[in-house]
Design an enzyme around this catalytic site. Structure first.
Site, PDB file in Angstrom:
ATOM      1  N   HIS A 299      41.986  19.925  13.177  1.00  0.00           N
ATOM      2  CA  HIS A 299      40.596  19.455  13.195  1.00  0.00           C
ATOM      3  C   HIS A 299      39.669  20.663  13.328  1.00  0.00           C
ATOM      4  O   HIS A 299      38.686  20.774  12.593  1.00  0.00           O
ATOM      5  CB  HIS A 299      40.393  18.477  14.350  1.00  0.00           C
ATOM      6  N   GLU A 310      42.476  21.645  21.124  1.00  0.00           N
ATOM      7  CA  GLU A 310      43.403  21.218  20.081  1.00  0.00           C
ATOM      8  C   GLU A 310      44.613  22.140  19.979  1.00  0.00           C
ATOM      9  O   GLU A 310      45.735  21.675  19.761  1.00  0.00           O
ATOM     10  CB  GLU A 310      42.696  21.156  18.728  1.00  0.00           C
ATOM     11  N   LYS A 328      37.821  23.681   7.586  1.00  0.00           N
ATOM     12  CA  LYS A 328      36.392  23.605   7.913  1.00  0.00           C
ATOM     13  C   LYS A 328      35.764  24.994   7.904  1.00  0.00           C
ATOM     14  O   LYS A 328      34.537  25.122   7.862  1.00  0.00           O
ATOM     15  CB  LYS A 328      36.179  22.928   9.265  1.00  0.00           C
TER      16      LYS A 328
END
Length: 405
Positions: A299, A310, A328
């Protein structure tokens, strides 16, 4: 309950890297950035003036009259869904056995905020009669269902940045519960607007590297300072594997398991145990041990605390052996579409045996004990790959994919 495998037979996307899957994937492998400066006057006084904007405007590929009646979030959903449906070969399925699940974080934000401005400045008579269908969060799913004639349900998970991944998890459930044979699932988001930018800036969640947009999103890097807002959509077509085989459909990968949890902890801060449980549930649903996972799409939004949380969760649930990527760094954070785009990138990495490198990872944070791919894409032949999507409110979703049979 149907226990057979669920195949991914169609892929569609429009992102800051490209107007379709092929261009988006090529840009990911090339390590390109889709993040740039916001040069319009409305952003001049904002502390954040960077974003991951669409590479291809949806209005250039949609019918002009139709596009005017759609919010930007609905536009991108329709563009991605059309590509996914065509890529799947437009399956011949009874309308009652075809479902749509499109998640979003904010829905028609541009319409909501824009029409409020119209109301305040010009009065109610100037408000568009299309306002409500354009602003409603279920609009993307509704329009896709209308486009495809899907009568098996049109669903809209709204769970912040986990929305797109939850959409795929719900699609998996619908097929395994025997409620649908084919599901078009994904996420859509388009909220690059002064209010969200100001809100995230005030919360100190967004990067303020206005002078270096392409270097602003840097997951797991020691110098990361926040995420970068992005926009776009990603959609996949899921169907029963036996059905896909019967029509000789190309299978990109198999969605073998999903885990969805909630933290019940804090409205913005994550609880690592919720993330760990989501990953373990996905593994259990797929019947696979952690050792089978060779790739993890993180993520990883590029926030100081979020990336560390994470990293610890992945190490606890999966281990430190998988090749980890964080795309990302190139697209920015697509919020409600992020989990779906992460799933798409995971499917392609598994299918092609190539893991995109994480852009801007100059110095790995010493507290991150993961094998994060940097520099160049890495060849990895894996049996299984996992992708994570976590959202404000304590929403956690993990998806486990395996190679096509």
């Amino acid at each position: 309950m149907v226990t057979e495998a669920v195949a991914v037979t169609g892929l569609g996307a429009t992102t800051p890297l490209g107007g379709d899957v092929a261009s988006t994937w090529a840009a990911m492998l090339a390590g390109e950035s889709g993040i740039g400066a916001i040069t319009e006057g409305w952003a001049a006084d904002l502390p954040v003036r960077i974003a991951g904007r669409l590479k291809v405007e949806p209005t250039t590929v949609l019918d002009r009259v139709q596009a005017r009646r759609l919010d930007r979030c609905e536009q991108v959903a329709l563009v991605a869904a059309r590509e996914a449906w065509a890529d799947a070969g437009a399956p011949d399925v009874a309308p009652e056995r075809l479902a749509v699940v499109i998640g979003t974080g904010t829905g028609g934000a541009h319409t909501m905020l824009g029409q409020d401005d119209v109301l305040e400045t010009s009065g109610f008579r100037r408000v568009s009669p299309h306002t409500v269908p354009m602003l409603m969060a279920n609009g993307p799913a509704a329009w896709v269902s209308i486009e495809l004639g899907a009568r098996g349900g049109a669903h809209t998970p709204v769970s912040a940045c986990a929305s797109g991944a939850e959409a795929l998890a719900l699609g998996l459930d619908l097929i395994r519960l025997g409620r649908a044979d084919v599901v078009v699932a994904g996420g859509a988001e388009a909220c690059i607007h002064p209010l969200p930018l100001a809100g995230f800036a005030q919360a100190r969640a967004h990067s303020t590297r206005n002078d270096a947009p392409a270097a602003a999103s840097r997951p797991f890097d020691v110098d990361r300072d926040g995420f970068v807002i992005g926009e776009g959509a990603a959609v996949v077509v899921l169907e029963r594997a036996s059905r896909a085989a019967a029509r000789a459909a190309r299978v990109h990968a198999v969605l073998a398991g999903a885990g969805v949890t909630s933290d019940a902890h804090h409205i913005t801060a994550a609880h690592p145990q919720g993330q760990v449980r989501a990953m373990r549930l996905a593994l259990a649903a797929a019947g696979l041990p952690p050792e089978a996972v060779g790739v993890v799409h993180a993520h990883a939004t590029s926030t100081p605390l979020g990336d560390l949380a994470e990293a610890g969760s992945v190490a606890a649930a999966i281990g430190t052996h998988p090749a980890v990527t964080a795309t990302k760094s190139m697209t920015g954070h697509l919020f409600g579409a992020a989990g779906a785009l992460g799933a798409l990138a995971t499917v392609l990495a598994l299918r092609d045996g190539l893991v995109p490198a994480t852009l801007n990872l100059d110095t790995l944070d010493p507290e991150v004990a993961l094998d994060v791919v940097a520099g160049e894409p890495r060849k990895v032949l894996a049996e299984a790959a996992l992708t994570n999507a976590f959202g404000f409110g304590g929403h956690n979703a993990s998806l486990l994919f395996t190679v096509a049979p």
